[in-house]
Write a protein that holds these residues in place. Structure first.
Motif, short mmCIF file in Angstrom:
data_model
loop_
_atom_site.label_atom_id
_atom_site.label_comp_id
_atom_site.label_asym_id
_atom_site.label_seq_id
_atom_site.Cartn_x
_atom_site.Cartn_y
_atom_site.Cartn_z
N SER A 239 16.28 -6.64 16.25
CA SER A 239 15.47 -5.93 17.24
C SER A 239 14.74 -4.76 16.62
O SER A 239 13.56 -4.54 16.88
N SER A 240 15.42 -4.01 15.77
CA SER A 240 14.81 -2.85 15.12
C SER A 240 13.68 -3.24 14.20
O SER A 240 12.73 -2.47 13.98
N SER A 241 13.76 -4.43 13.64
CA SER A 241 12.72 -4.86 12.70
C SER A 241 11.38 -5.06 13.38
O SER A 241 10.34 -5.09 12.73
N GLY A 242 11.38 -5.17 14.71
CA GLY A 242 10.13 -5.37 15.45
C GLY A 242 9.14 -4.24 15.24
O GLY A 242 7.92 -4.45 15.25
N SER A 243 9.65 -3.02 15.03
CA SER A 243 8.75 -1.89 14.82
C SER A 243 8.02 -2.01 13.49
O SER A 243 6.86 -1.60 13.37
N VAL A 244 8.68 -2.59 12.50
CA VAL A 244 8.02 -2.83 11.21
C VAL A 244 6.92 -3.88 11.37
O VAL A 244 5.83 -3.74 10.81
N LEU A 245 7.20 -4.91 12.16
CA LEU A 245 6.19 -5.94 12.39
C LEU A 245 4.96 -5.36 13.07
O LEU A 245 3.82 -5.75 12.75
N SER A 246 5.16 -4.41 13.98
CA SER A 246 4.03 -3.79 14.67
C SER A 246 3.14 -3.03 13.69
O SER A 246 1.90 -3.09 13.76
N VAL A 247 3.76 -2.33 12.75
CA VAL A 247 2.98 -1.60 11.74
C VAL A 247 2.26 -2.57 10.82
O VAL A 247 1.11 -2.36 10.44
N LEU A 248 2.93 -3.66 10.46
CA LEU A 248 2.30 -4.68 9.61
C LEU A 248 1.07 -5.28 10.29
O LEU A 248 0.04 -5.51 9.66
N GLU A 249 1.18 -5.52 11.60
CA GLU A 249 0.05 -6.08 12.35
C GLU A 249 -1.12 -5.11 12.37
O GLU A 249 -2.28 -5.51 12.22
N ALA A 250 -0.82 -3.83 12.54
CA ALA A 250 -1.88 -2.83 12.55
C ALA A 250 -2.54 -2.71 11.18
O ALA A 250 -3.77 -2.60 11.06
N GLN A 251 -1.73 -2.76 10.13
CA GLN A 251 -2.24 -2.65 8.77
C GLN A 251 -3.11 -3.85 8.40
O GLN A 251 -4.03 -3.74 7.60
N ALA A 252 -2.85 -5.00 9.01
CA ALA A 252 -3.58 -6.22 8.69
C ALA A 252 -5.07 -6.10 8.96
O ALA A 252 -5.88 -6.84 8.38
N TYR A 253 -5.48 -5.17 9.83
CA TYR A 253 -6.90 -4.98 10.09
C TYR A 253 -7.62 -4.43 8.86
O TYR A 253 -8.82 -4.63 8.68
N ASN A 254 -6.88 -3.71 8.01
CA ASN A 254 -7.47 -3.17 6.77
C ASN A 254 -7.14 -4.05 5.57
O ASN A 254 -8.03 -4.42 4.81
N ARG A 255 -5.87 -4.35 5.40
CA ARG A 255 -5.41 -5.19 4.29
C ARG A 255 -4.09 -5.81 4.67
O ARG A 255 -3.14 -5.11 5.00
N GLN A 256 -4.05 -7.12 4.67
CA GLN A 256 -2.82 -7.80 5.05
C GLN A 256 -1.79 -7.70 3.94
O GLN A 256 -2.06 -8.03 2.78
N VAL A 257 -0.61 -7.23 4.29
CA VAL A 257 0.48 -7.08 3.32
C VAL A 257 1.51 -8.18 3.58
O VAL A 257 2.04 -8.29 4.67
N PRO A 258 1.80 -9.01 2.59
CA PRO A 258 2.80 -10.07 2.77
C PRO A 258 4.17 -9.47 3.08
O PRO A 258 4.57 -8.46 2.49
N ALA A 259 4.88 -10.10 3.99
CA ALA A 259 6.20 -9.61 4.39
C ALA A 259 7.16 -10.79 4.53
O ALA A 259 6.76 -11.88 4.95
N TYR A 260 8.42 -10.54 4.20
CA TYR A 260 9.47 -11.56 4.30
C TYR A 260 10.75 -10.91 4.82
O TYR A 260 11.07 -9.78 4.46
N TYR A 261 11.46 -11.64 5.63
CA TYR A 261 12.78 -11.21 6.06
C TYR A 261 13.80 -11.52 4.96
O TYR A 261 13.70 -12.54 4.28
N LEU A 262 14.76 -10.64 4.81
CA LEU A 262 15.90 -10.85 3.92
C LEU A 262 17.17 -10.75 4.75
O LEU A 262 17.46 -9.69 5.32
N ILE A 263 17.91 -11.84 4.85
CA ILE A 263 19.16 -11.82 5.60
C ILE A 263 20.26 -11.26 4.70
O ILE A 263 20.46 -11.72 3.58
N THR A 264 20.95 -10.26 5.20
CA THR A 264 22.03 -9.63 4.45
C THR A 264 23.35 -9.79 5.21
O THR A 264 23.36 -10.08 6.41
#
Length: 215
Positions: free
Chosen positions: A113-138
């Motif tokens: 659930s907390s990771s959703g905030s990171v996804l929101s920032v990634l989506e906003a950043q994509a308008y300038n430059r898309q940054v690849p992202a991957y989940y890591l299960i720990t």
């Protein structure tokens, strides 16, 4: 120079454990590595009080320090950013300077659930430059049912997950308590996990950014 950020505002998701061990693995593979500790609690800095780290360690007090990473740390092959255990403007800054974002999640609904905030920032950043992202299960060992749920939830985000996971082994926790890494133990299986995970991340950087280095 490539920048990799490990981000999840939920504390205890495995960010610092992953950063310390992966950065150590990279150094052992011949790369020059800088780690940037952005957590106000200074988790990595506290761990390194006995100066056992084989990578160079820096701290970032604010987002301006993070923005300077690409200018000030150019002499390194890889810069690894350990994200704060809370959502802040530093998180956005880390994404902006990154070539790859790793989102660690334990087998816990709170982590996901907390990771959703990171996804929101990634989506906003994509308008300038898309940054690849991957989940890591720990910490995936002994949580088979929850692990299945987490994998299903990740699949619905559209963000891929790394093939290798940082399974929870007692050696990880023990080595950090002793101000060391998994490479200071005789836990061959856990060491192999870190090596495979590090190799996968480097391969992704080669694919995403045509990086010529390998492990």
């Amino acid at each position: 120079m490539k920048v990799i950020s490990f981000l999840n505002p939920k504390g205890g998701a495995g960010k610092t454990t992953a950063v310390i061990n992966i950065a150590t693995c990279l150094v052992k593979s011949g790369y020059k590595i800088a780690v940037v500790d952005t957590d106000p609690q200074r988790s990595i800095s506290n761990w390194n009080q006995q100066d056992k780290a084989i990578f160079d360690l820096y701290t970032a007090e604010n987002e301006k320090d993070v923005y300077q990473v690409r200018k000030q740390l150019t002499g390194y092959d890889y810069v690894v950013i350990d994200g704060a255990g809370s959502l802040s403007i530093i998180t956005a800054a880390a994404i902006m300077v990154s070539d790859l974002v790793i989102i660690p999640v334990a087998s816990s609904p709170l982590d996901f659930s907390s990771s959703g905030s990171v996804l929101s920032v990634l989506e906003a950043q994509a308008y300038n430059r898309q940054v690849p992202a991957y989940y890591l299960i720990t910490q995936s060992k002994n949580h088979a049912n929850m692990l299945k749920i987490i994998k299903n939830n990740i699949a619905h985000t559209g963000i891929p997950r790394l093939i290798n996971s940082l399974s929870y082994y007692e050696g990880f926790k023990t080595s950090l308590i002793d101000n060391g890494t998994i490479f200071d133990t005789k836990n061959g299986k856990a060491i192999a996990i870190v090596q495979l995970l590090t190799s996968e991340i480097i391969t992704l950087l080669k694919t995403e950014g045509n990086d010529e280095t390998s492990i």
